[in-house]
Design a protein around this motif. Structure first.
Motif, mmCIF file in Angstrom:
data_model
loop_
_atom_site.group_PDB
_atom_site.id
_atom_site.type_symbol
_atom_site.label_atom_id
_atom_site.label_comp_id
_atom_site.label_asym_id
_atom_site.label_seq_id
_atom_site.Cartn_x
_atom_site.Cartn_y
_atom_site.Cartn_z
ATOM 1 N N GLU A 162 0.834 -1.207 0.000
ATOM 2 C CA GLU A 162 0.000 0.000 0.000
ATOM 3 C C GLU A 162 0.863 1.250 0.000
ATOM 4 O O GLU A 162 0.549 2.242 -0.680
ATOM 5 C CB GLU A 162 -0.917 -0.014 1.222
ATOM 6 N N GLY A 182 -12.024 -4.647 0.576
ATOM 7 C CA GLY A 182 -12.029 -3.686 -0.527
ATOM 8 C C GLY A 182 -13.327 -3.705 -1.308
ATOM 9 O O GLY A 182 -14.054 -2.705 -1.363
ATOM 10 N N HIS A 203 -2.821 -0.652 7.907
ATOM 11 C CA HIS A 203 -3.421 -1.410 6.809
ATOM 12 C C HIS A 203 -3.968 -2.717 7.350
ATOM 13 O O HIS A 203 -3.277 -3.454 8.055
ATOM 14 C CB HIS A 203 -2.378 -1.696 5.728
ATOM 15 N N GLY A 211 -6.282 -4.711 -3.395
ATOM 16 C CA GLY A 211 -6.961 -5.977 -3.190
ATOM 17 C C GLY A 211 -6.014 -7.079 -2.745
ATOM 18 O O GLY A 211 -5.099 -6.860 -1.947
ATOM 19 N N GLY A 248 -8.056 -3.535 3.213
ATOM 20 C CA GLY A 248 -7.687 -4.266 2.012
ATOM 21 C C GLY A 248 -8.245 -5.668 2.012
ATOM 22 O O GLY A 248 -9.066 -6.036 2.855
ATOM 23 N N PHE A 276 -16.366 -2.721 0.727
ATOM 24 C CA PHE A 276 -16.299 -1.427 1.410
ATOM 25 C C PHE A 276 -17.573 -0.591 1.287
ATOM 26 O O PHE A 276 -17.997 0.030 2.280
ATOM 27 C CB PHE A 276 -15.099 -0.630 0.902
ATOM 28 N N VAL A 286 -10.356 2.797 1.554
ATOM 29 C CA VAL A 286 -10.240 1.481 0.931
ATOM 30 C C VAL A 286 -8.979 1.408 0.078
ATOM 31 O O VAL A 286 -8.589 2.385 -0.565
ATOM 32 C CB VAL A 286 -11.494 1.180 0.068
ATOM 33 N N SER A 287 -8.339 0.254 0.104
ATOM 34 C CA SER A 287 -7.177 0.008 -0.749
ATOM 35 C C SER A 287 -7.655 -0.442 -2.121
ATOM 36 O O SER A 287 -8.626 -1.187 -2.246
ATOM 37 C CB SER A 287 -6.282 -1.074 -0.141
ATOM 38 N N ARG A 288 -6.941 -0.014 -3.158
ATOM 39 C CA ARG A 288 -7.266 -0.453 -4.519
ATOM 40 C C ARG A 288 -6.430 -1.660 -4.931
ATOM 41 O O ARG A 288 -6.576 -2.164 -6.045
ATOM 42 C CB ARG A 288 -7.046 0.695 -5.505
#
Length: 427
Positions: free
Chosen positions: A199, A367, A211, A401, A363, A370, A397-399
């Motif tokens: 991340e 994700g 995270h 995944g 994550g 979310f 949110v993390s992109r």
């Protein structure tokens, strides 16, 4: 120390200084490098020549630094020659990716497989075959893979590469580093830590955040001022074993009521399927007040009775199934997800009180979920922390995944090359 050794040490330091400056700026001329590093133009030119010869940097074209003088030639990190391998063993899949020195993902492969209680030797053999195939493809593209890092879901002894306890895999004291044999060195690291680094380097780039990796297990990685915090023994971040309810269901770790038993992938999918198949839409529980435990929060007996293998969906299909039910407006499945999100918010409130992160990044399976769980996590944090803090850390949110850990693993190799290019040039 002899004069030759002093010269080698100084050259190594200067190579790292120049390569680091190129990486930080993106592209820069030799003249600008001399100004940035304090080295002479002659020294910079020699070092840049060595880095070009080693395939670490490349000339891109002429630019004019100022109003006068000849145009300079810009230098940037090259992605055409040197690359890193990121590997991951998770409970329900194996993953491999190749990332070049310019941080571009060149190859990625994921293989769905059930690794629960599988002999480590068999899992490593399967991963080794997958890795060897990907490395051969990288070589065909003209890349030289110089090192790898393996992500695993459990505490790792960094010095020996031994996984002390991976409860969701059923492994104890497994010497993974010595079992995986490739043509270059491979280190072993905790999956959640590497996901946090993924991340940092490939995702949001936030300098301070917690995270959270939502998989069958739940791990967390804490980044402080751009650096990973490991704890005194390297075992920090076991968020999945924070207790949500002391009299809750038993956990594989030996405790009871751990977060994984409420918000881990298996627990969430089991609860969602039970909600969809057992209750009708008209029996859906009423909406909960922000931050409070949602109506119908299962007791210990409810989780134990719904944890049979028949209730669990295949991991690769389960989250997609939940998402389809959520998009169709299934209120019972939505309520099940919100119960998991409430438990996650409870555990995170303890983490926030302990480590005070600037932000929380969700994550893994969290994700795609979310849009349906983010508000409950944030509301629970606000309800439990609002009176003590002027502001609660934002939940984002993390992109990345499921790719976060493998990317962080490859990123560690890249960071090592950038910090010590001389070691690579000598090989």
């Amino acid at each position: 120390m002899t004069q030759a050794l002093r010269h080698d040490a100084m050259r190594a330091r200067n190579l790292a200084l120049v390569l680091g400056a190129v990486g930080a700026r993106g592209s820069v001329t030799r003249a600008a490098l001399a100004e940035m590093t304090g080295l002479t133009k002659t020294t910079v030119s020699k070092l840049v020549g060595d880095l070009i010869e080693g395939g670490l940097v490349v000339e891109t074209g002429a630019v004019r630094d100022g109003e006068r003088g000849r145009p300079g030639v810009e230098i940037r990190v090259s992605g055409q020659h040197v690359a890193a391998l990121g590997l991951e063993i998770n409970v329900d899949y194996l993953a491999v990716c190749v990332v070049d020195l310019a941080r571009t993902v060149r190859l990625r492969r994921t293989q769905a497989v059930d690794n629960r209680a599988a002999p480590p030797v068999d899992v490593i053999a399967q991963l080794g075959d997958l890795a060897s195939t990907v490395v051969d493809e990288a070589v065909e593209k003209g890349l030289r893979v110089v090192g790898g890092v393996l992500a695993v879901p459990g505490p790792v002894d960094m010095a020996s590469g031994v996984v002390h306890n991976a409860p969701n895999l059923g492994w104890r004291d497994v010497p993974l580093a010595s079992l995986l044999r490739l043509s270059f060195p491979v280190r072993v690291e905790n999956e959640a830590n590497l996901a946090a680094l993924g991340e940092l380097w490939f995702g949001s780039g936030l300098p301070d955040f917690l995270h959270v990796s939502g998989e069958i297990g739940i791990g967390a990685g804490l980044v402080v001022r751009g650096r990973l915090f490991r704890g005194a023994h390297g075992f920090a971040g076991e968020l999945g074993h924070v207790v949500v309810s002391p009299d809750g269901p038993p956990c594989r770790c030996g405790g009871r009521g751990c977060l994984e038993q409420y918000a881990g992938q298996d627990a969430l999918l089991t609860a969602a399927r039970a909600a969809a198949s057992i209750r009708s839409v008209t029996d859906a529980p009423p909406a909960a007040a922000p931050g409070s435990a949602p109506a119908g929060m299962p007791h210990k007996e409810a989780y134990e009775s719904s944890s049979s293998s028949e209730m669990l969906l295949p991991a690769q299909q389960g989250v997609s199934w939940v998402l389809s039910r959520l998009r169709e407006g299934d209120e019972n499945v939505r309520a099940a997800c919100e119960r998991a999100a409430w438990a996650l918010g409870v555990a995170l409130s303890s983490a926030v009180n302990l480590v005070d992160p600037d932000a929380i990044v969700l994550g893994g399976i969290y994700g795609p979920l979310f849009p349906w769980i983010g508000h409950m996590v944030a509301d629970t944090l606000k309800d439990r922390l609002g009176q003590m803090r002027g502001a609660v850390p934002p939940v984002v949110v993390s992109r990345l995944g499921a790719e976060a850990a493998a990317l962080g693993a490859a990123g560690q190799v890249i960071e090592q090359v950038m910090a010590d290019p001389a070691a690579l040039l000598h090989t």
